[in-house]
Design a protein around this motif. Structure first.
Motif, short mmCIF file in Angstrom:
data_model
loop_
_atom_site.label_atom_id
_atom_site.label_comp_id
_atom_site.label_asym_id
_atom_site.label_seq_id
_atom_site.Cartn_x
_atom_site.Cartn_y
_atom_site.Cartn_z
N ASP A 31 48.52 19.86 32.92
CA ASP A 31 47.51 20.43 33.81
C ASP A 31 47.82 21.88 34.21
OD1 ASP A 31 49.56 20.16 35.68
OD2 ASP A 31 48.52 18.67 36.90
N GLY A 32 48.90 22.44 33.66
CA GLY A 32 49.26 23.83 33.95
C GLY A 32 50.25 23.99 35.08
N ARG A 76 45.17 29.08 34.62
CA ARG A 76 44.05 28.27 35.10
C ARG A 76 44.46 27.42 36.31
NH1 ARG A 76 39.59 28.04 31.73
NH2 ARG A 76 39.87 28.90 29.64
N PHE A 77 45.67 26.89 36.30
CA PHE A 77 46.18 26.13 37.43
C PHE A 77 46.25 27.01 38.68
CE2 PHE A 77 49.92 25.10 40.02
CZ PHE A 77 49.59 23.82 40.46
N ALA A 78 46.82 28.20 38.53
CA ALA A 78 46.97 29.11 39.67
C ALA A 78 45.61 29.47 40.26
CB ALA A 78 47.72 30.37 39.24
N ILE A 79 44.64 29.74 39.41
CA ILE A 79 43.30 30.06 39.90
C ILE A 79 42.67 28.84 40.56
CG2 ILE A 79 40.95 30.71 39.20
CD1 ILE A 79 42.30 32.55 37.09
N GLY A 80 42.87 27.67 39.97
CA GLY A 80 42.31 26.44 40.53
C GLY A 80 42.87 26.09 41.89
N CYS A 81 44.07 26.56 42.20
CA CYS A 81 44.70 26.28 43.50
C CYS A 81 44.37 27.31 44.56
CB CYS A 81 46.22 26.24 43.35
SG CYS A 81 46.84 24.78 42.50
N LEU A 82 43.76 28.43 44.18
CA LEU A 82 43.52 29.50 45.14
C LEU A 82 42.76 29.02 46.37
CD1 LEU A 82 42.46 32.57 42.95
CD2 LEU A 82 44.62 32.24 44.18
N LYS A 83 43.25 29.42 47.51
CA LYS A 83 42.54 29.16 48.76
C LYS A 83 41.39 30.16 48.87
CE LYS A 83 46.50 29.39 51.10
NZ LYS A 83 47.51 29.30 52.19
N PRO A 84 40.44 29.94 49.74
CA PRO A 84 39.31 30.88 49.87
C PRO A 84 39.73 32.33 50.15
CG PRO A 84 38.77 28.84 50.95
CD PRO A 84 40.22 28.74 50.56
N ASN A 85 40.89 32.52 50.75
CA ASN A 85 41.36 33.88 51.03
C ASN A 85 42.14 34.47 49.86
OD1 ASN A 85 43.78 32.51 51.16
ND2 ASN A 85 44.25 33.10 53.27
N GLY A 86 42.19 33.78 48.72
CA GLY A 86 42.87 34.30 47.53
C GLY A 86 44.36 34.03 47.50
N ARG A 87 44.86 33.29 48.46
CA ARG A 87 46.29 33.00 48.51
C ARG A 87 46.57 31.63 47.91
NH1 ARG A 87 48.81 36.88 50.83
NH2 ARG A 87 47.85 38.25 52.33
N THR A 133 39.31 19.12 42.52
CA THR A 133 40.03 18.73 41.32
C THR A 133 41.34 18.04 41.69
OG1 THR A 133 40.78 19.52 39.16
CG2 THR A 133 41.32 20.90 41.06
N ALA A 134 41.89 17.36 40.71
CA ALA A 134 43.20 16.74 40.85
C ALA A 134 44.11 17.31 39.78
CB ALA A 134 43.08 15.23 40.70
N PHE A 135 45.19 17.93 40.21
CA PHE A 135 46.24 18.33 39.29
C PHE A 135 47.28 17.21 39.36
CE2 PHE A 135 44.46 22.54 40.47
CZ PHE A 135 44.09 22.95 39.21
N GLU A 136 47.01 16.17 38.58
CA GLU A 136 47.76 14.93 38.72
C GLU A 136 49.21 15.03 38.30
OE1 GLU A 136 45.71 11.46 37.31
OE2 GLU A 136 43.79 12.28 37.94
N CYS A 137 49.52 15.93 37.38
CA CYS A 137 50.91 16.02 36.91
C CYS A 137 51.85 16.42 38.04
CB CYS A 137 51.03 17.01 35.76
SG CYS A 137 50.17 16.48 34.27
#
Length: 174
Positions: A31-32, A76-87, A133-137
């Protein structure tokens, strides 16, 4: 690796390339996410690995396809985890990282609309197609109302302990 001696040493070059391939195959999950389980460490790895990909591209060093594929999954994982403030989420011993900065080198390596969206704070490209989403790994479960700066966001760390060293913050959320 920029010295002429390196370019004349196919065995050394092959060893370096094989080491990258081997390490990424062990440390980057499908999952990245990375085995460490700390977004801050992953962000640093992304930044460095994007530099390696550009260097190899610029100097004609062939990499196994698994290497850029692993780095793309990480981006893609890093972008998928971004909070609304970009952090990025502050799990493990991660800091309050500006996640967009770490993927800043991805635009010329992976010209993805999601990368353009992240780097331009939504002015270009488009956000990921998913909201929740779920980053299950790694066990990160993210719910969001959208990708705008005022979106609601919940990231829950319901995964295993990271590898290398552990942080007693499982079941934490942001």
């Amino acid at each position: 690796v920029a010295f002429p001696e390196f370019r004349r040493s196919p065995a050394l070059q092959a060893a370096v390339v094989n080491r990258y391939d081997d390490e990424l195959s062990k440390q980057v999950m499908p999952d990245g996410s990375m085995i460490e389980g700390a977004p801050g460490y992953e962000n640093c790895c992304i930044y460095g690995l994007l530099r390696v990909l550009r260097f190899c591209r610029d100097y004609g060093i062939a990499l196994p396809e698994r290497v850029p594929q692993a780095v793309e999954r990480m981006v893609r994982f890093a972008i998928g985890c971004l909070k609304p403030n970009g952090r990025s989420p502050m799990f493990g011993d991660s800091q309050d990282d500006e996640g967009r900065g770490y993927v800043s080198g991805a635009a010329d390596v992976f010209p993805l609309p999601e990368v353009q969206w992240a780097l331009t704070e939504g002015r270009e490209g488009h956000p990921p197609a998913f909201t929740s989403t779920a980053f299950e790994c790694i066990g990160y479960y993210i719910q969001r109302s959208g990708w705008t700066p005022d979106a609601l966001y919940l990231c829950f760390d319901g995964g295993r302990f990271g590898q290398a060293h552990h942080h007693e913050d499982k079941l934490n959320f942001e």
